[in-house]
Design a protein around this motif. Structure first.
Motif, PDB file in Angstrom:
ATOM      1  N   TYR A  75     -35.309 -70.089  -7.216  1.00 44.08           N
ATOM      2  CA  TYR A  75     -34.968 -68.678  -7.441  1.00 44.08           C
ATOM      3  C   TYR A  75     -33.823 -68.503  -8.410  1.00 44.08           C
ATOM      4  N   VAL A  76     -33.791 -67.301  -9.013  1.00 38.74           N
ATOM      5  CA  VAL A  76     -32.614 -66.816  -9.738  1.00 38.74           C
ATOM      6  C   VAL A  76     -32.311 -65.440  -9.164  1.00 38.74           C
ATOM      7  N   GLY A  77     -31.038 -65.144  -8.977  1.00 38.54           N
ATOM      8  CA  GLY A  77     -30.647 -63.815  -8.511  1.00 38.54           C
ATOM      9  C   GLY A  77     -29.967 -63.049  -9.631  1.00 38.54           C
ATOM     10  N   TYR A  78     -30.256 -61.758  -9.706  1.00 34.83           N
ATOM     11  CA  TYR A  78     -29.643 -60.906 -10.725  1.00 34.83           C
ATOM     12  C   TYR A  78     -29.052 -59.667 -10.063  1.00 34.83           C
ATOM     13  N   GLU A  79     -27.851 -59.322 -10.465  1.00 32.98           N
ATOM     14  CA  GLU A  79     -27.346 -58.009 -10.073  1.00 32.98           C
ATOM     15  C   GLU A  79     -28.108 -57.003 -10.929  1.00 32.98           C
ATOM     16  N   PRO A  80     -28.830 -56.059 -10.331  1.00 34.08           N
ATOM     17  CA  PRO A  80     -29.613 -55.135 -11.154  1.00 34.08           C
ATOM     18  C   PRO A  80     -28.723 -54.392 -12.139  1.00 34.08           C
ATOM     19  N   GLY A 108     -29.300 -63.234 -22.508  1.00 35.99           N
ATOM     20  CA  GLY A 108     -28.701 -64.198 -21.573  1.00 35.99           C
ATOM     21  C   GLY A 108     -29.522 -64.273 -20.291  1.00 35.99           C
ATOM     22  N   HIS A 109     -29.929 -63.113 -19.773  1.00 39.09           N
ATOM     23  CA  HIS A 109     -30.746 -63.108 -18.560  1.00 39.09           C
ATOM     24  C   HIS A 109     -32.035 -63.902 -18.743  1.00 39.09           C
ATOM     25  N   MET A 110     -32.549 -63.885 -19.989  1.00 34.79           N
ATOM     26  CA  MET A 110     -33.850 -64.526 -20.221  1.00 34.79           C
ATOM     27  C   MET A 110     -33.782 -66.048 -20.115  1.00 34.79           C
ATOM     28  N   LEU A 111     -32.580 -66.637 -20.256  1.00 35.81           N
ATOM     29  CA  LEU A 111     -32.518 -68.102 -20.141  1.00 35.81           C
ATOM     30  C   LEU A 111     -32.941 -68.519 -18.738  1.00 35.81           C
ATOM     31  N   GLY A 112     -32.504 -67.772 -17.731  1.00 36.29           N
ATOM     32  CA  GLY A 112     -32.924 -68.059 -16.352  1.00 36.29           C
ATOM     33  C   GLY A 112     -34.400 -67.774 -16.161  1.00 36.29           C
ATOM     34  N   VAL A 129     -31.247 -71.618  -9.132  1.00 36.49           N
ATOM     35  CA  VAL A 129     -31.039 -71.614 -10.582  1.00 36.49           C
ATOM     36  C   VAL A 129     -30.072 -70.491 -10.957  1.00 36.49           C
ATOM     37  N   GLY A 130     -29.207 -70.758 -11.928  1.00 36.13           N
ATOM     38  CA  GLY A 130     -28.297 -69.705 -12.408  1.00 36.13           C
ATOM     39  C   GLY A 130     -27.595 -70.205 -13.653  1.00 36.13           C
ATOM     40  N   GLY A 131     -26.892 -69.324 -14.330  1.00 32.73           N
ATOM     41  CA  GLY A 131     -26.105 -69.744 -15.485  1.00 32.73           C
ATOM     42  C   GLY A 131     -24.904 -70.559 -15.029  1.00 32.73           C
ATOM     43  N   MET A 132     -24.236 -71.199 -15.990  1.00 31.94           N
ATOM     44  CA  MET A 132     -23.105 -72.080 -15.658  1.00 31.94           C
ATOM     45  C   MET A 132     -22.008 -71.373 -14.874  1.00 31.94           C
ATOM     46  N   GLU A 133     -21.878 -70.032 -15.029  1.00 29.94           N
ATOM     47  CA  GLU A 133     -20.778 -69.350 -14.315  1.00 29.94           C
ATOM     48  C   GLU A 133     -21.080 -69.226 -12.814  1.00 29.94           C
ATOM     49  N   GLN A 134     -22.305 -69.601 -12.412  1.00 29.17           N
ATOM     50  CA  GLN A 134     -22.645 -69.560 -10.991  1.00 29.17           C
ATOM     51  C   GLN A 134     -22.294 -70.873 -10.286  1.00 29.17           C
ATOM     52  N   PRO A 158     -27.346 -72.916 -19.782  1.00 27.19           N
ATOM     53  CA  PRO A 158     -26.150 -72.671 -20.609  1.00 27.19           C
ATOM     54  C   PRO A 158     -25.873 -71.182 -20.737  1.00 27.19           C
ATOM     55  N   LEU A 159     -24.682 -70.853 -21.194  1.00 27.14           N
ATOM     56  CA  LEU A 159     -24.321 -69.439 -21.374  1.00 27.14           C
ATOM     57  C   LEU A 159     -24.302 -69.072 -22.849  1.00 27.14           C
ATOM     58  N   ILE A 160     -24.735 -67.869 -23.137  1.00 22.62           N
ATOM     59  CA  ILE A 160     -24.633 -67.338 -24.501  1.00 22.62           C
ATOM     60  C   ILE A 160     -23.370 -66.469 -24.554  1.00 22.62           C
ATOM     61  N   SER A 161     -22.566 -66.648 -25.609  1.00 23.49           N
ATOM     62  CA  SER A 161     -21.286 -65.926 -25.686  1.00 23.49           C
ATOM     63  C   SER A 161     -21.460 -64.503 -26.201  1.00 23.49           C
ATOM     64  N   GLY A 204     -15.867 -65.269 -24.124  1.00 23.17           N
ATOM     65  CA  GLY A 204     -16.503 -64.856 -22.864  1.00 23.17           C
ATOM     66  C   GLY A 204     -18.011 -64.811 -23.012  1.00 23.17           C
ATOM     67  N   LYS A 205     -18.701 -64.456 -21.919  1.00 15.88           N
ATOM     68  CA  LYS A 205     -20.159 -64.493 -22.019  1.00 15.88           C
ATOM     69  C   LYS A 205     -20.745 -63.125 -22.346  1.00 15.88           C
ATOM     70  N   MET A 206     -21.915 -63.156 -22.979  1.00 15.24           N
ATOM     71  CA  MET A 206     -22.637 -61.909 -23.217  1.00 15.24           C
ATOM     72  C   MET A 206     -22.941 -61.311 -21.854  1.00 15.24           C
ATOM     73  N   SER A 207     -22.722 -59.994 -21.707  1.00 21.58           N
ATOM     74  CA  SER A 207     -22.927 -59.417 -20.377  1.00 21.58           C
ATOM     75  C   SER A 207     -23.451 -57.991 -20.489  1.00 21.58           C
ATOM     76  N   SER A 208     -24.049 -57.502 -19.400  1.00 21.80           N
ATOM     77  CA  SER A 208     -24.591 -56.132 -19.440  1.00 21.80           C
ATOM     78  C   SER A 208     -23.478 -55.107 -19.482  1.00 21.80           C
ATOM     79  N   SER A 209     -22.316 -55.458 -18.911  1.00 19.11           N
ATOM     80  CA  SER A 209     -21.321 -54.405 -18.723  1.00 19.11           C
ATOM     81  C   SER A 209     -20.310 -54.251 -19.841  1.00 19.11           C
ATOM     82  N   SER A 210     -20.146 -55.257 -20.720  1.00 18.95           N
ATOM     83  CA  SER A 210     -19.157 -55.059 -21.786  1.00 18.95           C
ATOM     84  C   SER A 210     -19.512 -55.888 -23.011  1.00 18.95           C
TER      85      SER A 210
HETATM   86  N1  LIG Z   1     -24.612 -64.433 -21.547  1.00 14.85           N
HETATM   87  C1  LIG Z   1     -25.391 -65.091 -20.716  1.00 14.85           C
HETATM   88  N2  LIG Z   1     -25.925 -66.278 -21.084  1.00 14.85           N
HETATM   89  C2  LIG Z   1     -26.733 -66.964 -20.243  1.00 14.85           C
HETATM   90  N3  LIG Z   1     -27.051 -66.550 -19.008  1.00 14.85           N
HETATM   91  C3  LIG Z   1     -26.538 -65.378 -18.580  1.00 14.85           C
HETATM   92  C4  LIG Z   1     -25.695 -64.579 -19.412  1.00 14.85           C
HETATM   93  N4  LIG Z   1     -25.351 -63.462 -18.723  1.00 14.85           N
HETATM   94  C5  LIG Z   1     -25.949 -63.547 -17.524  1.00 14.85           C
HETATM   95  N5  LIG Z   1     -26.662 -64.691 -17.437  1.00 14.85           N
HETATM   96  C6  LIG Z   1     -27.379 -65.170 -16.251  1.00 14.85           C
HETATM   97  O1  LIG Z   1     -28.145 -64.140 -15.672  1.00 14.85           O
HETATM   98  C7  LIG Z   1     -28.023 -64.186 -14.237  1.00 14.85           C
HETATM   99  C8  LIG Z   1     -27.536 -62.858 -13.727  1.00 14.85           C
HETATM  100  O2  LIG Z   1     -26.253 -62.580 -14.229  1.00 14.85           O
HETATM  101  P1  LIG Z   1     -25.575 -61.153 -14.111  1.00 14.85           P
HETATM  102  O3  LIG Z   1     -26.373 -60.279 -13.256  1.00 14.85           O
HETATM  103  O4  LIG Z   1     -24.142 -61.368 -13.728  1.00 14.85           O
HETATM  104  O5  LIG Z   1     -25.603 -60.627 -15.625  1.00 14.85           O
HETATM  105  P2  LIG Z   1     -24.502 -59.883 -16.442  1.00 14.85           P
HETATM  106  O6  LIG Z   1     -25.102 -59.419 -17.701  1.00 14.85           O
HETATM  107  O7  LIG Z   1     -23.315 -60.751 -16.558  1.00 14.85           O
HETATM  108  O8  LIG Z   1     -24.170 -58.636 -15.569  1.00 14.85           O
HETATM  109  P3  LIG Z   1     -22.779 -57.913 -15.457  1.00 14.85           P
HETATM  110  O9  LIG Z   1     -22.138 -57.897 -16.806  1.00 14.85           O
HETATM  111  O10 LIG Z   1     -23.165 -56.552 -14.994  1.00 14.85           O
HETATM  112  O11 LIG Z   1     -22.005 -58.707 -14.448  1.00 14.85           O
HETATM  113  C9  LIG Z   1     -27.093 -65.343 -13.915  1.00 14.85           C
HETATM  114  O12 LIG Z   1     -27.862 -66.484 -13.595  1.00 14.85           O
HETATM  115  C10 LIG Z   1     -26.359 -65.536 -15.196  1.00 14.85           C
HETATM  116  O13 LIG Z   1     -25.940 -66.871 -15.351  1.00 14.85           O
END
Ligand SMILES: Nc1ncnc2c1ncn2[C@@H]1O[C@H](COP(=O)(O)OP(=O)(O)OP(=O)(O)O)[C@@H](O)[C@H]1O
Ligand SMILES: N[C@@H](Cc1ccc(O)cc1)C(=O)O
Length: 348
Positions: free
Chosen positions: A48-53, A60-64, A186-191, A216-219, A226-232
């Motif tokens: 499994y992979v878990g995602y915060e909706p 980045g999400h697509m790597l999982g 399964v999860g990204g390295m920050e897990q 791996p994480l995408i920056s 820092g990592k690419m993220s949905s929130s910032s």
């Molecule tokens: N930049 C990234 N590169 C690779 N994997 C990522 C990246 N961002 C999130 N993931 C992976 O996606 C999964 C869900 O992460 P998460 O829900 O925290 O995403 P997020 O975009 O960081 O959300 P938020 O910014 O709202 O915290 C995790 O397994 C995480 O490792």
């Protein structure tokens, strides 16, 4: 490709290699005896992979998700946990808002290639409010110090200070692995710190330590910090238009010749996100990557492995502007089919 190679390709690490070998051997044995992908089989292996909706999936999400597709191919059953309660505990909005985005996220995973018939989508709230789960959670709380829970959240928690809800969060993530009957988390390295906490504490309440795989994480695109993220920050989402992708990639942090950019003055580590996206997202999907260049600059460059591209980038042969325009083209071709499907589904 055999089960072990499918499980481990493009992974940053597995914990532990021996445990993964055991899972792979079991899958191979089942495949040779013809009992491979029967879903619901109590003997089947589950990942499994878990995602915060959040509103929209990003690359980045697509790597999982791509890893889950590999695992399906290796004969595993896969589960996507839409972690609504976790998102709530992490301050991502009201419970109602989070529920709505969970439905959207599920649609997107399907549009981007996860076979609906073979993927189990589970909402955290479906099982995390049960009495047994709650009692197990309290038992884990007794076994874990606050500082350990806080450390586990250092790369996941949102906000400046850790709230009590964020200390409960990793313990629930650990329990999910047991309650979803997962063989490979399964999860990204920050897990990884949450997974290590799960490996240490689950045995203390008589559950098995889970086997884990980290991608791996995408920056973050514009700074490489820092990592690419949905929130910032700047994020390539799976709904971006061709023009949006071009604009974002054009503005990406990609200093000429720097494969490992220097940290900033504040000592923050930096990466080159353009190269990372080539490595983790583009090369795994194409046998050859072509960088178009006018003849007066030497004509097209062709690569059949990431290492060749990175070596040309380091030597200066591959200029950031050419790398970026190729990257935008490849990203668009990977994003387009799902984007179209989503538009059709929404009647657009
Ligand atoms: N930049 C990234 N590169 C690779 N994997 C990522 C990246 N961002 C999130 N993931 C992976 O996606 C999964 C869900 O992460 P998460 O829900 O925290 O995403 P997020 O975009 O960081 O959300 P938020 O910014 O709202 O915290 C995790 O397994 C995480 O490792
Ligand atoms: N911790 C994950 C979400 C998650 C929640 C619960 C889990 O069981 C698994 C994963 C994240 O950062 O988004």
């Amino acid at each position: 490709m055999d089960a072990h190679d499918l499980i481990t390709r493009n992974a940053a690490e597995v914990v532990t290699e021996e445990e993964v070998e055991e899972i792979a051997a079991d899958l191979e044995e089942r495949s040779s005896s013809g009992s491979r992908t029967q879903s619901g089989d109590p003997e089947g292996k589950r990942a499994y992979v878990g995602y915060e909706p959040s509103g929209v999936l990003h690359i980045g999400h697509m790597l999982g998700a791509n890893k889950l597709i590999d695992l399906q191919e290796a004969g595993m059953e896969v589960v996507i946990l839409l972690a609504d309660v976790h998102a709530y505990l992490n301050g991502k909005g009201t419970f109602e808002e989070i529920r709505e985005t969970a439905t959207r996220m599920q649609e997107q995973f399907v549009a981007y290639g996860l076979d609906e018939e073979r993927t189990e989508f589970v909402l955290g709230s479906e099982f995390q409010f049960g009495e047994e789960y709650t009692l197990d959670l309290h038992a884990l709380e007794l076994e874990t110090t606050l500082s350990r829970a806080e450390r586990a959240m250092s790369e996941i928690g949102s906000g400046d200070s850790v709230t009590v809800s964020q200390a409960v969060y990793p313990l629930m993530q650990a329990l999910d692995i047991e309650y979803l009957d997962i063989d490979l988390a399964v999860g990204g390295m920050e897990q990884r710190k949450v997974h290590m906490l799960a490996r240490d504490t689950l045995p203390s309440i008589d559950y098995e330590a889970p086997t884990c795989l980290h991608t791996p994480l995408i920056s973050e695109l514009s700074t490489g910090i820092g990592k690419m993220s949905s929130s910032s920050g700047v994020t390539i989402s799976m709904e971006d238009s061709t023009e949006e992708i071009e604009d974002k990639v054009n503005g990406a942090f990609c200093p000429a010749g720097e494969v490992d950019p220097e940290p900033t003055e504040e000592d923050e580590a930096r990466n080159n996100p353009v190269l990372e996206i080539f490595e983790y997202f583009v090369f795994p999907r194409f046998d050859e990557v072509v960088v178009a260049r006018p003849d007066e600059y030497g004509g097209d460059l062709r690569y059949d492995a990431y290492e060749q591209l990175v070596s040309d980038f380091a030597s200066g042969e591959l200029h950031p502007a050419d790398a970026k325009s190729a990257l935008a083209r490849y990203l668009d071709s990977l994003i387009e089919p799902g984007r179209e499907k989503l538009m059709e589904q929404r009647g657009g």
